[in-house]
Design a protein around this motif. Sequence first.
Motif, PDB file in Angstrom:
ATOM      1  N   ALA A 118       0.660  -1.317  -0.264  1.00 28.30           N
ATOM      2  CA  ALA A 118       0.004   0.024   0.024  1.00 28.30           C
ATOM      3  C   ALA A 118       0.878   1.357   0.036  1.00 28.30           C
ATOM      4  O   ALA A 118       0.657   2.103  -0.334  1.00 28.30           O
ATOM      5  N   GLU A 124      -4.109   4.946  -4.711  1.00 26.44           N
ATOM      6  CA  GLU A 124      -5.073   3.706  -4.986  1.00 26.44           C
ATOM      7  C   GLU A 124      -5.356   2.887  -3.600  1.00 26.44           C
ATOM      8  O   GLU A 124      -4.060   2.673  -3.080  1.00 26.44           O
ATOM      9  N   PRO A 125      -6.557   2.644  -3.168  1.00 25.93           N
ATOM     10  CA  PRO A 125      -6.736   1.966  -2.119  1.00 25.93           C
ATOM     11  C   PRO A 125      -6.208   0.563  -2.295  1.00 25.93           C
ATOM     12  O   PRO A 125      -6.628  -0.003  -3.388  1.00 25.93           O
ATOM     13  N   ASP A 127      -7.617  -2.802  -1.166  1.00 27.71           N
ATOM     14  CA  ASP A 127      -8.719  -3.300  -0.415  1.00 27.71           C
ATOM     15  C   ASP A 127      -8.399  -4.610   0.308  1.00 27.71           C
ATOM     16  O   ASP A 127      -8.854  -4.767   1.553  1.00 27.71           O
TER      17      ASP A 127
END
Length: 157
Positions: A118, A124-125, A127
């Motif tokens: 991450a 961008e996440p 998830d």
Amino acid sequence: MTKRLIVLRHAQAEPLTDGSDHERSLTPEGRDQARAAGAALASDGVVPDHVACSTALRARQTFELVAQALPHSPSADYERDLYGADVSTALELITRTDPEVETLLVVGHNPTMAQLVAAFMPDEPLDSFPTAGLAVIDLEVEWLYAAPGTGAVRLLT
């Protein structure tokens, strides 16, 4: 591309009952996950020439099963610091990689492996990063300078 970093979360492990968390083994499903991760790397043409692997049994077993699917067996260092590491510790280990290494595979644990991936994806996440999750980070710098913002991430699983 200067260097390539592969981040792999260990495959599914047996739940902790008695004994040491460090010595938890892979489940049968975890063994299948690890083999699939190795096959994904091989089919994608992403083959490490060196591995930094946590000393935890489940991480070592994951690496051994991944390695079976590769065209050649990479050299490996088993790093106690990867067990229980935070992102800073993992990054420090990466920056100490021999400059001759072109592609490094890091096999470790969540939440650190997810947080490491991450960190290279600020826009961008992420998830989820499941057991046997694989990410390939194409770095624009040498190992010594590896840090968030220095590479592009591609999730394989």
